[in-house]
Write a protein that holds these residues in place. Structure first.
Motif, PDB file in Angstrom:
ATOM      1  N   VAL A 110      -3.637   3.480 -12.345  1.00  0.00           N
ATOM      2  CA  VAL A 110      -3.773   2.621 -11.170  1.00  0.00           C
ATOM      3  C   VAL A 110      -5.075   2.937 -10.450  1.00  0.00           C
ATOM      4  N   TRP A 111      -5.871   1.895 -10.165  1.00  0.00           N
ATOM      5  CA  TRP A 111      -7.104   2.114  -9.413  1.00  0.00           C
ATOM      6  C   TRP A 111      -6.787   2.476  -7.971  1.00  0.00           C
ATOM      7  N   SER A 112      -7.543   3.413  -7.409  1.00  0.00           N
ATOM      8  CA  SER A 112      -7.420   3.768  -5.996  1.00  0.00           C
ATOM      9  C   SER A 112      -8.800   4.063  -5.446  1.00  0.00           C
ATOM     10  N   ILE A 113      -8.892   4.215  -4.141  1.00  0.00           N
ATOM     11  CA  ILE A 113     -10.193   4.512  -3.532  1.00  0.00           C
ATOM     12  C   ILE A 113     -10.682   5.904  -3.915  1.00  0.00           C
ATOM     13  N   ASP A 114      -9.793   6.722  -4.504  1.00  0.00           N
ATOM     14  CA  ASP A 114     -10.171   8.061  -4.974  1.00  0.00           C
ATOM     15  C   ASP A 114     -10.352   8.099  -6.485  1.00  0.00           C
ATOM     16  N   GLY A 115     -10.411   6.929  -7.099  1.00  0.00           N
ATOM     17  CA  GLY A 115     -10.567   6.862  -8.548  1.00  0.00           C
ATOM     18  C   GLY A 115      -9.250   6.496  -9.216  1.00  0.00           C
ATOM     19  N   ARG A 116      -9.254   6.501 -10.525  1.00  0.00           N
ATOM     20  CA  ARG A 116      -8.052   6.160 -11.280  1.00  0.00           C
ATOM     21  C   ARG A 116      -6.978   7.234 -11.104  1.00  0.00           C
ATOM     22  N   LEU A 117      -5.755   6.777 -10.885  1.00  0.00           N
ATOM     23  CA  LEU A 117      -4.613   7.677 -10.783  1.00  0.00           C
ATOM     24  C   LEU A 117      -3.689   7.420 -11.957  1.00  0.00           C
ATOM     25  N   ARG A 118      -3.306   8.471 -12.647  1.00  0.00           N
ATOM     26  CA  ARG A 118      -2.337   8.341 -13.730  1.00  0.00           C
ATOM     27  C   ARG A 118      -0.988   8.809 -13.221  1.00  0.00           C
ATOM     28  N   ILE A 119      -0.089   7.837 -13.045  1.00  0.00           N
ATOM     29  CA  ILE A 119       1.171   8.073 -12.349  1.00  0.00           C
ATOM     30  C   ILE A 119       2.341   7.750 -13.266  1.00  0.00           C
ATOM     31  N   GLY A 120       3.315   8.633 -13.301  1.00  0.00           N
ATOM     32  CA  GLY A 120       4.526   8.373 -14.065  1.00  0.00           C
ATOM     33  C   GLY A 120       5.343   7.279 -13.399  1.00  0.00           C
ATOM     34  N   PHE A 121       6.185   6.615 -14.182  1.00  0.00           N
ATOM     35  CA  PHE A 121       6.996   5.537 -13.627  1.00  0.00           C
ATOM     36  C   PHE A 121       8.300   5.408 -14.394  1.00  0.00           C
ATOM     37  N   VAL A 122       9.238   4.705 -13.791  1.00  0.00           N
ATOM     38  CA  VAL A 122      10.482   4.320 -14.460  1.00  0.00           C
ATOM     39  C   VAL A 122      10.707   2.836 -14.198  1.00  0.00           C
ATOM     40  N   CYS A 123      11.367   2.160 -15.139  1.00  0.00           N
ATOM     41  CA  CYS A 123      11.716   0.758 -14.946  1.00  0.00           C
ATOM     42  C   CYS A 123      13.003   0.459 -15.700  1.00  0.00           C
ATOM     43  N   HIS A 124      13.713  -0.564 -15.267  1.00  0.00           N
ATOM     44  CA  HIS A 124      15.023  -0.847 -15.833  1.00  0.00           C
ATOM     45  C   HIS A 124      14.946  -1.478 -17.216  1.00  0.00           C
ATOM     46  N   ASN A 125      13.815  -2.086 -17.563  1.00  0.00           N
ATOM     47  CA  ASN A 125      13.673  -2.745 -18.870  1.00  0.00           C
ATOM     48  C   ASN A 125      12.330  -2.386 -19.503  1.00  0.00           C
ATOM     49  N   PRO A 126      12.159  -1.148 -19.972  1.00  0.00           N
ATOM     50  CA  PRO A 126      10.861  -0.756 -20.549  1.00  0.00           C
ATOM     51  C   PRO A 126      10.479  -1.555 -21.788  1.00  0.00           C
ATOM     52  N   ARG A 127      11.460  -2.216 -22.428  1.00  0.00           N
ATOM     53  CA  ARG A 127      11.132  -3.000 -23.631  1.00  0.00           C
ATOM     54  C   ARG A 127      10.275  -4.218 -23.317  1.00  0.00           C
ATOM     55  N   TYR A 128      10.163  -4.560 -22.029  1.00  0.00           N
ATOM     56  CA  TYR A 128       9.327  -5.700 -21.641  1.00  0.00           C
ATOM     57  C   TYR A 128       7.868  -5.321 -21.454  1.00  0.00           C
ATOM     58  N   LEU A 129       7.570  -4.022 -21.406  1.00  0.00           N
ATOM     59  CA  LEU A 129       6.193  -3.585 -21.133  1.00  0.00           C
ATOM     60  C   LEU A 129       5.166  -4.106 -22.141  1.00  0.00           C
ATOM     61  N   PRO A 130       5.505  -4.231 -23.430  1.00  0.00           N
ATOM     62  CA  PRO A 130       4.522  -4.800 -24.362  1.00  0.00           C
ATOM     63  C   PRO A 130       4.172  -6.253 -24.050  1.00  0.00           C
ATOM     64  N   HIS A 131       4.975  -6.899 -23.213  1.00  0.00           N
ATOM     65  CA  HIS A 131       4.748  -8.309 -22.895  1.00  0.00           C
ATOM     66  C   HIS A 131       4.070  -8.504 -21.530  1.00  0.00           C
ATOM     67  N   VAL A 132       3.483  -7.429 -20.989  1.00  0.00           N
ATOM     68  CA  VAL A 132       2.790  -7.525 -19.698  1.00  0.00           C
ATOM     69  C   VAL A 132       1.675  -8.554 -19.788  1.00  0.00           C
ATOM     70  N   LYS A 133       1.666  -9.481 -18.857  1.00  0.00           N
ATOM     71  CA  LYS A 133       0.618 -10.499 -18.839  1.00  0.00           C
ATOM     72  C   LYS A 133       0.504 -11.046 -17.418  1.00  0.00           C
ATOM     73  N   GLY A 134      -0.678 -10.892 -16.824  1.00  0.00           N
ATOM     74  CA  GLY A 134      -0.867 -11.409 -15.478  1.00  0.00           C
ATOM     75  C   GLY A 134      -0.978 -10.293 -14.453  1.00  0.00           C
ATOM     76  N   GLU A 135      -0.751 -10.641 -13.216  1.00  0.00           N
ATOM     77  CA  GLU A 135      -0.976  -9.729 -12.101  1.00  0.00           C
ATOM     78  C   GLU A 135       0.267  -8.918 -11.763  1.00  0.00           C
ATOM     79  N   ALA A 136       0.042  -7.873 -10.946  1.00  0.00           N
ATOM     80  CA  ALA A 136       1.133  -7.045 -10.440  1.00  0.00           C
ATOM     81  C   ALA A 136       0.895  -6.786  -8.963  1.00  0.00           C
ATOM     82  N   ASP A 137       1.958  -6.767  -8.188  1.00  0.00           N
ATOM     83  CA  ASP A 137       1.866  -6.448  -6.761  1.00  0.00           C
ATOM     84  C   ASP A 137       2.275  -5.000  -6.544  1.00  0.00           C
ATOM     85  N   LEU A 138       1.419  -4.247  -5.867  1.00  0.00           N
ATOM     86  CA  LEU A 138       1.752  -2.877  -5.472  1.00  0.00           C
ATOM     87  C   LEU A 138       2.409  -2.946  -4.102  1.00  0.00           C
ATOM     88  N   VAL A 139       3.664  -2.512  -4.030  1.00  0.00           N
ATOM     89  CA  VAL A 139       4.462  -2.631  -2.812  1.00  0.00           C
ATOM     90  C   VAL A 139       4.899  -1.245  -2.352  1.00  0.00           C
TER      91      VAL A 139
END
Length: 283
Positions: A110-139
């Motif tokens: 993830v880009w930040s004002i301090d440079g790229r951050l490599r952050i661990g994550f969890v999601c309910h449907n990781p099988r969808y990650l190969p189908h990422v397409k488009g924008e994401a909102d950081l909330v």
């Protein structure tokens, strides 16, 4: 099929602080851009870009692509109406695209004002990650960071069917398929009534502790209703697939304008989420 994948980021303390500073900086920049757009009455993205891009790059520590995303955020806000100047909250969501956000395994870059951050994550449907397409909102919500990422799932081959399962929608029975099974709203009504009583009690007190509790409870009722609708949608679709049948849904467009309800029925009537159930992707 386009869906939104909710990804929960797991930053360490330093990364969380950097993300917060990034969100605040982006919204400060969005407000500056909004000031110029409002003053010049310029709400076209191409022309506004030429007005603000270079001065924004020179006066902030945002990358080129983040500045472009900030301009887009301002323009999208004015699409809802140009009669009022748009002001952005300090911790409002910011948008990323593939140039400033990527995924590898269980880590997000993830880009930040301090440079790229490599952050661990969890999601309910990781099988969808190969189908990422488009924008994401950081909330940023209740002390936690989420990415709401657009994914595009390949459509299944549409089969020709001759028979259909009809589904009626209702307030007391959320969904009634033509096979006779009824999905009633007893449990949903019970939860909604409990949260309604709790909100009324806390609002009547008006204490700081009550307001803090209200903030903590925010969204729980809506999330329970969403999970209920999703579960019903999945069950109806699985039944139709097993029988090799299509699904015919009742069209309730404009039902709230066509019907009149008593005062005591208004809350239940207006919290009826039939449109969400109708369009819920069953996966």
């Amino acid at each position: 099929m386009k869906l939104t994948l909710q990804i929960k980021l797991l930053p360490i303390e330093e990364q969380a602080l950097s993300l917060l500073n990034t969100i605040r900086t982006c919204n400060i920049v969005c407000n500056r851009i909004s000031d110029i757009a409002w003053e010049k009455k310029e709400f076209n993205q191409y022309r506004l870009h030429h007005l603000v891009y270079h001065q924004t790059r020179d006066s902030s520590n945002l990358s080129a692509q983040i500045v472009v995303r900030c301009i887009s955020k301002v323009i999208n806000a004015y699409k809802a109406g140009k009669k009022k100047k748009r002001v952005f909250k300090p911790l409002g969501a910011i948008t990323y695209d593939s140039r400033v956000l990527s995924y590898k395994g269980n880590t997000a870059s993830v880009w930040s004002i301090d440079g790229r951050l490599r952050i661990g994550f969890v999601c309910h449907n990781p099988r969808y990650l190969p189908h990422v397409k488009g924008e994401a909102d950081l909330v940023y919500r209740k002390g936690k960071f989420f990415l709401f990422q657009t994914v595009e799932i390949p459509e299944e081959n549409i089969k020709d069917v001759e028979e259909f399962i009809g589904v009626d929608f209702g307030v007391n029975n959320i969904a009634t398929p033509s096979d006779g099974i009824q999905y009633n709203s007893k449990q949903l009504d019970k939860v909604r009534n409990r949260y309604s009583r709790t909100r009324q009690s806390l609002q009547s007190k008006g204490t700081p502790g009550g307001r803090k509790c209200l903030k903590r409870l925010k969204g729980r009722e809506a999330r329970f209703a969403t999970v209920t609708n999703h579960a019903i949608a999945k069950q109806v679709v699985e039944k139709a697939k097993s029988l090799n049948m299509g699904i015919a849904l009742e069209d309730l467009t404009g039902i709230r304008e066509r019907t009149k309800v008593r005062k005591v029925q208004r809350r239940k009537h207006h919290s009826w989420a039939f449109a969400q159930l109708r369009f819920f992707p069953p996966i």
